[in-house]
Design a protein around this motif. Sequence first.
Motif, PDB file in Angstrom:
ATOM      1  N   TYR A 278      -3.555  -1.667   9.381  1.00 39.40           N
ATOM      2  CA  TYR A 278      -3.888  -1.461   8.086  1.00 39.40           C
ATOM      3  C   TYR A 278      -4.595  -0.224   8.159  1.00 39.40           C
ATOM      4  O   TYR A 278      -4.518   0.854   7.594  1.00 39.40           O
ATOM      5  CB  TYR A 278      -4.832  -2.575   7.683  1.00 39.40           C
ATOM      6  N   TRP A 279      -5.678  -0.173   9.189  1.00 40.84           N
ATOM      7  CA  TRP A 279      -6.548   1.194   9.414  1.00 40.84           C
ATOM      8  C   TRP A 279      -5.675   2.450   9.606  1.00 40.84           C
ATOM      9  O   TRP A 279      -6.088   3.665   9.069  1.00 40.84           O
ATOM     10  CB  TRP A 279      -7.694   0.764  10.296  1.00 40.84           C
ATOM     11  N   HIS A 280      -4.816   2.341  10.422  1.00 40.87           N
ATOM     12  CA  HIS A 280      -3.978   3.334  10.980  1.00 40.87           C
ATOM     13  C   HIS A 280      -2.968   3.736   9.667  1.00 40.87           C
ATOM     14  O   HIS A 280      -2.738   5.169   9.406  1.00 40.87           O
ATOM     15  CB  HIS A 280      -2.993   3.057  12.101  1.00 40.87           C
TER      16      HIS A 280
ATOM     17  N   GLU B   7       0.954  -1.218   0.053  1.00 48.03           N
ATOM     18  CA  GLU B   7       0.048   0.059   0.010  1.00 48.03           C
ATOM     19  C   GLU B   7       0.945   1.233   0.032  1.00 48.03           C
ATOM     20  O   GLU B   7       0.591   1.936  -0.964  1.00 48.03           O
ATOM     21  CB  GLU B   7      -1.062  -0.011   1.308  1.00 48.03           C
ATOM     22  N   LEU B   8       1.736   1.302   0.713  1.00 44.69           N
ATOM     23  CA  LEU B   8       2.644   2.480   0.894  1.00 44.69           C
ATOM     24  C   LEU B   8       3.587   2.483  -0.265  1.00 44.69           C
ATOM     25  O   LEU B   8       3.717   3.788  -0.838  1.00 44.69           O
ATOM     26  CB  LEU B   8       3.751   2.368   2.235  1.00 44.69           C
ATOM     27  N   THR B   9       4.058   1.548  -1.038  1.00 41.95           N
ATOM     28  CA  THR B   9       4.497   1.869  -2.074  1.00 41.95           C
ATOM     29  C   THR B   9       3.894   2.098  -3.405  1.00 41.95           C
ATOM     30  O   THR B   9       4.302   3.060  -4.207  1.00 41.95           O
ATOM     31  CB  THR B   9       5.228   0.046  -2.359  1.00 41.95           C
ATOM     32  N   GLU B  10       2.683   1.567  -3.334  1.00 38.41           N
ATOM     33  CA  GLU B  10       1.641   2.117  -4.405  1.00 38.41           C
ATOM     34  C   GLU B  10       1.376   3.330  -4.359  1.00 38.41           C
ATOM     35  O   GLU B  10       1.443   4.371  -5.275  1.00 38.41           O
ATOM     36  CB  GLU B  10       0.253   1.325  -4.216  1.00 38.41           C
TER      37      GLU B  10
ATOM     38  N   ILE C  46      -1.670   7.765   5.340  1.00 38.96           N
ATOM     39  CA  ILE C  46      -1.640   8.145   3.960  1.00 38.96           C
ATOM     40  C   ILE C  46      -2.774   9.379   3.538  1.00 38.96           C
ATOM     41  O   ILE C  46      -2.219  10.236   2.884  1.00 38.96           O
ATOM     42  CB  ILE C  46      -2.093   6.982   2.957  1.00 38.96           C
ATOM     43  N   TRP C  47      -3.736   9.081   4.057  1.00 38.57           N
ATOM     44  CA  TRP C  47      -4.866  10.211   4.110  1.00 38.57           C
ATOM     45  C   TRP C  47      -4.143  11.730   4.844  1.00 38.57           C
ATOM     46  O   TRP C  47      -4.242  12.801   4.179  1.00 38.57           O
ATOM     47  CB  TRP C  47      -6.204  10.077   4.683  1.00 38.57           C
TER      48      TRP C  47
END
Lengths: 94, 199
Positions: B180-182, B32-35, B187-188
């Motif tokens: 995952y939620w944090h 997710e972080l890479t994307e 990212i937001w």
Amino acid sequence: MHNEHTLTLAWLVLLGLTLLGGVVGNAGSPGLWVTVAVAAMMAFKGRVVIDHFLELGGAHPSIRRLVRFYAVALPVMLILTDLFGPQIARLTTL
Amino acid sequence: MSTAAATFTAPPAPALGRIPGNKAIWVGIYCELTEFALMFLVYFLARAHHPEAFRDGPQQLSTLAGVANTVIMLTSSYFVARGVMAMRRNARGTCLKWLAAALVVGIGYPVVKFFEVQWNVAHGLSGNGEVFQMAYYYLTFNHLVHVSWGLLGLLWVMARTWMGAYDARDHDGLEAFACYWHATDLIWLMIFPLFYVLP
């Protein structure tokens, strides 16, 4: 391990900074120092989430370092883009 | 209560150097972080090439919608963290209440997004190829997808909590979801100032 009071304080600080960001978004004028202030706010809020919500303070170093780096690298890239925008554009023009 | 009994019932303190949740969720979070890192890279390059579009862009968006969704993400994340803390005390019912509160608040995110898009279209932001709008829609819609997965994950851990699958000693699945939620919240917090705050 965090206690409830610390977590609640962290949440309230994050909410306060978010509302402050909304004010800047509505009233601020463009400028490098505004960009630096917004970048600093990004980094600080990111760190608060990482330390108090994700609780990565005691986590495996590879996880802790990478996520902390992420929350610092993006604000730094924002400042660099505003400082060296024309040079970056020239370097990345095909 | 004897020392032996107290030792038996006390939840173990998280060990230093541990992996929060489980390894699998961190593979997912790294992905997710890479994307999003790649999408942020595109954002910065577009910003360098079209500074005027990115200077004027945030004024076209609804700051209220951006602030509302940030408050929603932060509050839902806080409620999930409180749920994990409750589970560490073996307070399963309290944990479930915090998770339910996180779900109710979290559902506000797609709802706000729906009205934001209506507002955008009414104000001419239809993603018609203008560089700021394209970056904004691409990043925020991707984030919406991640939030939607997260809401489904939240329903799953609520069901598992209700069924008694977690306790103070074994709640890795709950903690993995919380991570995952944090991370999605984190990212937001990077997206919000780039599109809604920077003048």
